[in-house]
Scaffold this active site. Structure first.
Site, PDB file in Angstrom:
ATOM      1  N   HIS A  87     -54.492 104.156  55.865  1.00 26.86           N
ATOM      2  CA  HIS A  87     -54.250 104.462  54.447  1.00 26.86           C
ATOM      3  C   HIS A  87     -55.264 103.745  53.552  1.00 26.86           C
ATOM      4  O   HIS A  87     -55.883 104.360  52.671  1.00 26.86           O
ATOM      5  CB  HIS A  87     -52.817 104.048  54.083  1.00 26.86           C
ATOM      6  CG  HIS A  87     -52.487 104.198  52.637  1.00 26.86           C
ATOM      7  ND1 HIS A  87     -52.320 105.430  52.043  1.00 26.86           N
ATOM      8  CD2 HIS A  87     -52.311 103.279  51.653  1.00 26.86           C
ATOM      9  CE1 HIS A  87     -52.052 105.251  50.747  1.00 26.86           C
ATOM     10  NE2 HIS A  87     -52.033 103.959  50.498  1.00 26.86           N
ATOM     11  N   HIS A 145     -56.103 107.399  45.330  1.00 25.65           N
ATOM     12  CA  HIS A 145     -55.096 107.899  46.266  1.00 25.65           C
ATOM     13  C   HIS A 145     -55.067 109.419  46.365  1.00 25.65           C
ATOM     14  O   HIS A 145     -54.676 109.960  47.396  1.00 25.65           O
ATOM     15  CB  HIS A 145     -53.706 107.386  45.878  1.00 25.65           C
ATOM     16  CG  HIS A 145     -53.482 105.941  46.207  1.00 25.65           C
ATOM     17  ND1 HIS A 145     -54.291 104.933  45.740  1.00 25.65           N
ATOM     18  CD2 HIS A 145     -52.529 105.322  46.971  1.00 25.65           C
ATOM     19  CE1 HIS A 145     -53.854 103.764  46.200  1.00 25.65           C
ATOM     20  NE2 HIS A 145     -52.792 103.975  46.942  1.00 25.65           N
ATOM     21  N   GLU A 148     -56.451  97.989  48.577  1.00 31.08           N
ATOM     22  CA  GLU A 148     -55.438  97.941  47.503  1.00 31.08           C
ATOM     23  C   GLU A 148     -55.643  96.702  46.623  1.00 31.08           C
ATOM     24  O   GLU A 148     -55.353  96.728  45.430  1.00 31.08           O
ATOM     25  CB  GLU A 148     -54.016  97.954  48.090  1.00 31.08           C
ATOM     26  CG  GLU A 148     -53.702  99.133  49.033  1.00 31.08           C
ATOM     27  CD  GLU A 148     -53.383 100.447  48.311  1.00 31.08           C
ATOM     28  OE1 GLU A 148     -53.604 100.559  47.090  1.00 31.08           O
ATOM     29  OE2 GLU A 148     -52.917 101.387  48.999  1.00 31.08           O
ATOM     30  N   LYS A 197     -48.936  93.922  40.431  1.00 30.85           N
ATOM     31  CA  LYS A 197     -48.005  95.005  40.768  1.00 30.85           C
ATOM     32  C   LYS A 197     -46.659  94.787  40.089  1.00 30.85           C
ATOM     33  O   LYS A 197     -46.053  95.722  39.559  1.00 30.85           O
ATOM     34  CB  LYS A 197     -47.831  95.119  42.280  1.00 30.85           C
ATOM     35  CG  LYS A 197     -46.844  96.226  42.649  1.00 30.85           C
ATOM     36  CD  LYS A 197     -47.350  97.254  43.581  1.00 30.85           C
ATOM     37  CE  LYS A 197     -46.412  98.455  43.658  1.00 30.85           C
ATOM     38  NZ  LYS A 197     -46.512  99.195  44.898  1.00 30.85           N
ATOM     39  N   HIS A 227     -55.231 110.513  49.917  1.00 29.01           N
ATOM     40  CA  HIS A 227     -54.143 111.213  50.615  1.00 29.01           C
ATOM     41  C   HIS A 227     -54.647 112.515  51.230  1.00 29.01           C
ATOM     42  O   HIS A 227     -54.210 112.915  52.316  1.00 29.01           O
ATOM     43  CB  HIS A 227     -52.989 111.517  49.641  1.00 29.01           C
ATOM     44  CG  HIS A 227     -52.139 110.309  49.327  1.00 29.01           C
ATOM     45  ND1 HIS A 227     -51.267 110.275  48.277  1.00 29.01           N
ATOM     46  CD2 HIS A 227     -52.030 109.103  49.933  1.00 29.01           C
ATOM     47  CE1 HIS A 227     -50.653 109.098  48.235  1.00 29.01           C
ATOM     48  NE2 HIS A 227     -51.098 108.367  49.243  1.00 29.01           N
ATOM     49  N   ARG A 229     -25.008 106.601  51.164  1.00 30.40           N
ATOM     50  CA  ARG A 229     -25.401 106.789  49.748  1.00 30.40           C
ATOM     51  C   ARG A 229     -26.059 105.552  49.127  1.00 30.40           C
ATOM     52  O   ARG A 229     -26.121 105.420  47.916  1.00 30.40           O
ATOM     53  CB  ARG A 229     -24.223 107.246  48.888  1.00 30.40           C
ATOM     54  CG  ARG A 229     -23.632 108.558  49.361  1.00 30.40           C
ATOM     55  CD  ARG A 229     -22.763 109.209  48.339  1.00 30.40           C
ATOM     56  NE  ARG A 229     -22.219 110.424  48.893  1.00 30.40           N
ATOM     57  CZ  ARG A 229     -21.111 110.482  49.618  1.00 30.40           C
ATOM     58  NH1 ARG A 229     -20.412 109.384  49.848  1.00 30.40           N
ATOM     59  NH2 ARG A 229     -20.697 111.619  50.108  1.00 30.40           N
ATOM     60  N   ARG A 253     -47.627 103.271  35.793  1.00 30.86           N
ATOM     61  CA  ARG A 253     -47.584 103.026  37.243  1.00 30.86           C
ATOM     62  C   ARG A 253     -48.514 103.967  38.006  1.00 30.86           C
ATOM     63  O   ARG A 253     -49.030 103.614  39.068  1.00 30.86           O
ATOM     64  CB  ARG A 253     -46.139 103.141  37.764  1.00 30.86           C
ATOM     65  CG  ARG A 253     -46.054 102.768  39.233  1.00 30.86           C
ATOM     66  CD  ARG A 253     -44.660 102.507  39.715  1.00 30.86           C
ATOM     67  NE  ARG A 253     -44.685 102.181  41.123  1.00 30.86           N
ATOM     68  CZ  ARG A 253     -43.663 101.770  41.831  1.00 30.86           C
ATOM     69  NH1 ARG A 253     -42.493 101.615  41.244  1.00 30.86           N
ATOM     70  NH2 ARG A 253     -43.782 101.505  43.111  1.00 30.86           N
ATOM     71  N   ASN A 281     -52.444 104.488  41.539  1.00 33.84           N
ATOM     72  CA  ASN A 281     -52.887 105.520  42.473  1.00 33.84           C
ATOM     73  C   ASN A 281     -54.384 105.771  42.414  1.00 33.84           C
ATOM     74  O   ASN A 281     -54.851 106.812  42.892  1.00 33.84           O
ATOM     75  CB  ASN A 281     -52.146 106.827  42.179  1.00 33.84           C
ATOM     76  CG  ASN A 281     -50.900 106.941  43.013  1.00 33.84           C
ATOM     77  OD1 ASN A 281     -50.965 106.913  44.229  1.00 33.84           O
ATOM     78  ND2 ASN A 281     -49.771 107.031  42.352  1.00 33.84           N
ATOM     79  N   LYS A 284     -40.884 102.004  46.064  1.00 33.52           N
ATOM     80  CA  LYS A 284     -41.170 103.366  46.543  1.00 33.52           C
ATOM     81  C   LYS A 284     -40.907 103.401  48.040  1.00 33.52           C
ATOM     82  O   LYS A 284     -41.467 102.578  48.794  1.00 33.52           O
ATOM     83  CB  LYS A 284     -42.626 103.732  46.271  1.00 33.52           C
ATOM     84  CG  LYS A 284     -42.890 104.182  44.862  1.00 33.52           C
ATOM     85  CD  LYS A 284     -44.296 104.738  44.734  1.00 33.52           C
ATOM     86  CE  LYS A 284     -44.594 105.157  43.324  1.00 33.52           C
ATOM     87  NZ  LYS A 284     -45.992 105.594  43.153  1.00 33.52           N
ATOM     88  N   GLU A 335     -42.619 105.464  37.301  1.00 36.02           N
ATOM     89  CA  GLU A 335     -43.918 106.142  37.179  1.00 36.02           C
ATOM     90  C   GLU A 335     -43.922 107.252  36.140  1.00 36.02           C
ATOM     91  O   GLU A 335     -44.232 108.403  36.435  1.00 36.02           O
ATOM     92  CB  GLU A 335     -44.371 106.690  38.541  1.00 36.02           C
ATOM     93  CG  GLU A 335     -45.854 106.991  38.564  1.00 36.02           C
ATOM     94  CD  GLU A 335     -46.411 107.240  39.944  1.00 36.02           C
ATOM     95  OE1 GLU A 335     -46.268 106.369  40.815  1.00 36.02           O
ATOM     96  OE2 GLU A 335     -46.994 108.307  40.144  1.00 36.02           O
TER      97      GLU A 335
END
Ligand code: NAD
Ligand code: GLY
Length: 365
Positions: A265, A248, A185, A227, A252, A121, A241, A245, A143, A237
């Site tokens: 990526h 992206h 990036e 960042k 993606h 957990r 935030r 992206n 993330k 986000e």
């Protein structure tokens, strides 16, 4: 002896943590103060392990250090590989007082972070990123996750590390294609929130491509500062935030279309940023000179400027429909209001989006 260049703070109240940037940190810098218990599990892969695992172990004097070596590559960012981390933790009887350490690029970082978020957990973890992309982006911000065959990074959790240790020397063993991917990036930060940084990049891009260590350290520091600032303002986000992206959503879609790992990526993000810039121009928010400037910097970073030849507008629309930013079935995109100012919007004109896709896809149907 290591050379400490910069230390930044990701300011998240009681979950704040440092980003430590320097030369020759691996093997020398003592990270044991960030480990509450006695056990450490270093997660790496079969490319990075032979290069840096022994040095990473030396960063934890007095701790009991175990290691797990994953198969390399984006195509292994999945449940089966994630399970290898849990297997190792259980076989070596790691308790909930253990600390995981991600040693590698963004793939290892995202998977080790997700394992830390869910093992018993939730246990603490540290990031030791070894690619440019992971040093400027993925190791900061918490993330974590894995891919699903139907969508990139679709299963995961927010889980912040205890610290990020960036040894810029590790970039000297990185293939040039991976340096370019990381630069996508880096350029992104300039485009979404820091024109002065973009101007610096425009004059430093050739040194960065040539892996000049001083230029790389400066790019890493300024990227991490951007960042950290964004994450401190919007950890989960809910707004700001999402501007990280930029490119992206298109990117993606490309990564999923070609099969994970076939385009890097950062390469997909590079093309995605050009497509987002084209749409921003069609929406009337940036002009043709701005658009040309973006194409130029992305191309100078040796990144691709158009999607795969066999990708059609309908492929983009189908794959972008599962993007995590979408709300109530409405496609949400990051566009540029101007260079240095990004907006997250579900209001882009479908006609302009269709025109962008038509302009970039060599096949229509
Ligand atoms: P990667 O982790 O696959 O690393 C690229 C390649 O370089 C791999 O083959 C790796 O083994 C190798 N490598 C790593 N360090 C090396 C070194 N120092 N010397 C030689 N080879 C080395 O790819 P990446 O570009 O680092 O990360 C991409 C991943 O990051 C994607 O899965 C992406 O979704 C994720 N990502 C996550 C976030 C986030 O916020 N969590 C942000 C951006 C990207
Ligand atoms: N790379 C995007 C983010 O961390 O939010």
């Amino acid at each position: 002896m290591y050379n400490l260049l910069h230390e930044l703070l990701v300011d998240l109240g009681e979950r704040s943590y440092p980003i430590i940037i320097g030369e020759d940190l691996l093997g020398d810098y003592d990270l044991s103060g960030y480990v509450a218990g006695s056990q450490v599990m270093i997660v790496t892969n079969d490319v990075v392990g032979p290069l840096y695992l022994e040095q990473a172990k030396a960063c934890f004097p007095g701790k009991s250090v175990d290691t797990v070596v994953l198969p390399d590559g984006e195509k292994h960012k999945d449940w089966q590989t994630l399970n290898l981390i849990f297997d190792a933790l259980l076989e070596k009887r790691h308790t909930r007082k253990t600390t995981l350490v991600a040693l590698g690029g963004g793939v290892v970082g995202d998977m080790a972070g997700f394992a830390a978020a869910s093992y018993q957990r939730g246990v603490p973890f540290l990031q030791i990123p070894t690619t440019l992309l992971s040093q400027v982006d993925s190791s900061v911000g918490g993330k974590t996750g894995i891919n699903h065959p139907l969508g990139k990074n679709m299963v995961g959790a927010f889980h912040q590390p205890e610290a990020v240790l960036i040894d810029t020397g590790t970039l000297q063993s990185l293939p040039p294609r991976e340096i370019s991917a990381g630069l996508a990036e880096v350029i992104k930060y300039g485009l979404i929130r820091d024109v002065a940084f973009l101007e610096w990049l425009e004059q430093a891009i050739d040194q960065l491509i040539a892996c000049d260590s001083k230029a790389l350290a400066e790019a890493i520091f300024r990227s991490c500062a951007c960042k950290a600032d964004v994450v401190a303002q919007d950890e989960r986000e809910s707004g700001l935030r999402a501007t990280l992206n930029l490119g992206h959503t298109f990117g993606h879609a490309i990564e999923t279309f070609v099969g994970y790992g076939n385009w890097l990526h950062g390469e997909a993000v590079g093309t995605g940023m050009i497509m987002a810039a084209d749409l921003s121009a069609r929406e009337g928010s940036i002009n043709q000179a701005d658009y040309a400037r973006i194409v130029r910097i992305v191309s100078r970073a040796s990144l691709p400027a158009s999607p795969p030849a066999d990708m059609k507008p309908a492929d983009f629309m189908n794959l972008m429909a599962v993007d995590k930013k979408n709300v109530d079935g409405r496609l949400t995109l990051v566009l540029l209001r101007s260079i240095g100012d990004a907006v997250v919007t579900a209001e882009a004109s479908p006609k302009n989006l269709a025109a962008t896709l038509k302009a970039f896809c060599r096949q229509e149907n």
